[in-house]
Scaffold this active site. Structure first.
Site, PDB file in Angstrom:
ATOM      1  N   GLU A 217      44.022  37.951  32.401  1.00  0.00           N
ATOM      2  CA  GLU A 217      44.990  38.663  31.567  1.00  0.00           C
ATOM      3  C   GLU A 217      45.022  38.071  30.144  1.00  0.00           C
ATOM      4  OE1 GLU A 217      49.246  38.333  32.610  1.00  0.00           O
ATOM      5  OE2 GLU A 217      48.840  40.210  33.669  1.00  0.00           O
TER       6      GLU A 217
ATOM      7  N   LYS B 195      41.034  42.228  43.116  1.00  0.00           N
ATOM      8  CA  LYS B 195      41.810  42.368  41.886  1.00  0.00           C
ATOM      9  C   LYS B 195      42.303  40.977  41.494  1.00  0.00           C
ATOM     10  CE  LYS B 195      45.684  42.429  41.315  1.00  0.00           C
ATOM     11  NZ  LYS B 195      46.755  41.417  41.005  1.00  0.00           N
TER      12      LYS B 195
ATOM     13  N   THR C 144      47.232  35.418  42.710  1.00  0.00           N
ATOM     14  CA  THR C 144      47.354  36.860  43.037  1.00  0.00           C
ATOM     15  C   THR C 144      46.090  37.510  42.736  1.00  0.00           C
ATOM     16  OG1 THR C 144      49.649  37.360  42.943  1.00  0.00           O
ATOM     17  CG2 THR C 144      48.312  39.196  42.831  1.00  0.00           C
TER      18      THR C 144
END
Lengths: 384, 384
Positions: free
Chosen positions: A258, A167, A178
């Site tokens: 994102e 992810k 992350t």
């Protein structure tokens, strides 16, 4: 198929109620018994509790299972967070009937809020009950945060398979970022071989990804080898296949950055060595001005020059040669006359590549970067 | 009044045709003869030609004049750029009848394009002809790039005056950033005193400014002392007044950050020492996610924790205490219950302050940061 593609692994993804009701947010990946394992982790000094615990549990270089949650990073949670990470491992060990140190833990999501450990411990038995060798996609879905798609990859070697899930989304400037990734194989490999190859491959793939220049507290990549295929692989071939899987996952993360629009492949050449080439590429793509120019499809090589010099690494400001999509726009730090309108038209179309020669040696690296978009700023500005 | 407020300085700002016709883009600040001088410069390894030349010309610690242009940074211009910077100094020295090494040079604007040196050399005699002791604002206007207002400041000491002008806007993460500043005083001071105080004050003011985390190639701050007031100042008082002028200019730059909405004052406490406190503050405010949360008025302290740990400096991830506008939101890295809606309402109003205790010592620093806005990204994405 992802992590369950190799023999000897089961997976599950369930809803523990950390995210919205019904959304999967808890994953378990398990081998039939303790197997050789390696991990690479964030170098962020605010490393999260699960990172500290998994690093500790990997000291014996073996693992039976990995338990992962999304919806909360369990970072910035102090000693309560450390207890919660341990509780996740304990509940999983109890469910599987294995030693606690054989369970690795990973969390991802907002930093700061306490981990809803009761929800998680209640759901761990469900997850263990749901373990099977078909549920790779469920597990890959359960670790998503602002990812829009689940990320899985597999590669087939000579008599063995490597599988992976990951992810990404944001706060992705690995070192690690992350990003979480779980890699599995059924090849027979020692932990030493796993560790060496994972470190080397991680440096060339996950650590060459730069979505927003923000190193996370939670990055973890795990590699487990069940040996269930009974094959001792040729190490060179295995490392290449592992590289394929990791690069595939890294590029899936880059494409799903994102609120980003494009993936820009930045090839740095002519650095003192490969490691410095990578650092120069990371420093350049950390720059907001560089990533804003990527968004606009602007061949603004001057910003690359300024950003390259901002790091602590040697560059020769008079010897920088830069091409966008193969069109040279500057040679030895002198701007060239080039067919600007034609180049702007190709850069406007989507992904593009940038080649930067820094003129200090033979080192090279490739960085996979995202553009900086107004949407990213708006998305990340809103109080949750 | 700015740089001409102290006795013994003249200034001019004229149009050389680098920017749009009629826009001022060339400034000269001159003393009546060689005076004591000091400078601090970018640490970017791609430092521009004018920075290299000015650093060289300051080796004798004296200067007669500074010639500055906007509209082109003369950075990323190779050896042609070095010749152009020298030509600016030569033309100015010729016009004033002084030695070439007594002329300092500064440029600001886009990086990459060649400096239109013919335009500049043609206009230097006009600028020198226009020199007078009233034209501080003209000079301050001529060094603007995407600044929306000119930036000037003065402070009055016991029998002497300090004046200054500066430009900021973007690529401002001094170390130094693309900021230029010229500071003048009529106090009697040795170059050693000037240099010591400028370095110390610069570290606490300009180097504590973070508009977009992008260190520039051209940052230069000059301090010239004419001695025309005939007063040897108390050094402690002088340093305080110099600090006042520099902080005033730094805050003017922060308020005029390119397409930014707010100035956030970040007070870092409890670092190993003051220098590390400053580096932690800079690292935190480099983060896009932190500056996006500033834009949204989101007290997202978890991002501060993650960003603080991203640097190479010791932080204690279990001992971070964070307040926004005086409201404590986390203590020892544990999120508190606080009146969230009331806090969100105050943060939405505009500028705010953040206090971060990092729990490793007694060092402290204050950073003046801007938020990251969608407008900044859009503005900086467009091909010129």
């Amino acid at each position: 198929m992802s992590v369950v593609a190799p023999f000897g692994f089961e997976a599950a993804g369930v809803s523990a109620g950390i995210k919205k009701p019904g959304e999967k947010d808890l994953a378990v990946v398990a081998a039939a018994g303790p197997v050789a394992a390696a991990g690479i982790f964030t170098r962020n000094r605010s490393a999260a509790a699960p990172v500290l615990l998994s690093r500790h549990h990997l000291r014996d270089h073996q693992a039976r299972a990995i338990v992962l949650n999304s919806g909360c990073a369990n970072a910035g949670t102090g000693s309560a967070g450390e207890k919660a990470a341990l509780a996740m491992a304990q509940a999983t060990a109890e469910g599987l009937g294995c030693r606690v140190p054989d369970v690795l833990v990973a969390s991802t999501g907002p930093i700061g809020p306490p981990l809803p450990i009761d929800h998680i411990c209640n759901a761990i038995p469900d997850a263990i009950g749901a373990l099977n060798d078909q549920s790779g996609t469920e597990a890959a879905t359960a670790i998503m945060t602002t990812d829009t798609v689940n990320k899985e990859a597999t590669a087939v070697g000579s008599g063995y398979v490597i599988g992976g899930m990951a992810k990404g989304a944001a706060m992705v400037r690995p070192d690690m970022a992350t990003m979480l990734a779980v890699l599995t194989t059924d090849a027979v490999l020692s932990w030493q071989a796993l560790e060496t190859m994972l470190r080397r491959v991680g440096d060339k793939t996950f650590n060459c990804l730069n979505i927003d220049g923000c190193p996370s507290t939670n990055d973890s990549v795990f590699l487990l080898a069940s040996g269930a295929a009974g094959v001792r692989p040729d190490l060179e071939e295995f490392e290449q296949r592992l590289h394929d899987v990791c690069l595939d996952l890294a590029l899936q993360m880059a494409r799903d950055g994102e609120m980003t629009d494009r993936v820009i492949t930045v090839n740095v050449r002519g650095a003192v060595n490969d490691a410095i080439a990578r650092e120069i590429g990371r420093t350049m793509t950390d720059s907001d001005l560089v990533r804003a120019s990527f968004y606009g499809g602007d061949p603004n090589w001057g910003r690359l020059l300024a950003a390259a010099g901002a790091g602590p690494f040697p560059v020769n400001p008079n010897a920088m040669t830069v091409s966008y999509n193969g069109v040279e726009v500057a040679r030895n730090s002198v701007q060239l006359d080039y067919a600007r309108n034609a180049l702007l038209a190709t850069l406007r179309q989507g992904d593009f590549s940038v080649d930067v020669e820094v003129g200090t040696g033979e080192g090279q690296a490739t960085i996979y970067a995202c553009d900086l978009t107004p949407g990213y700023v708006t998305f990340n500005s809103e109080p949750s």
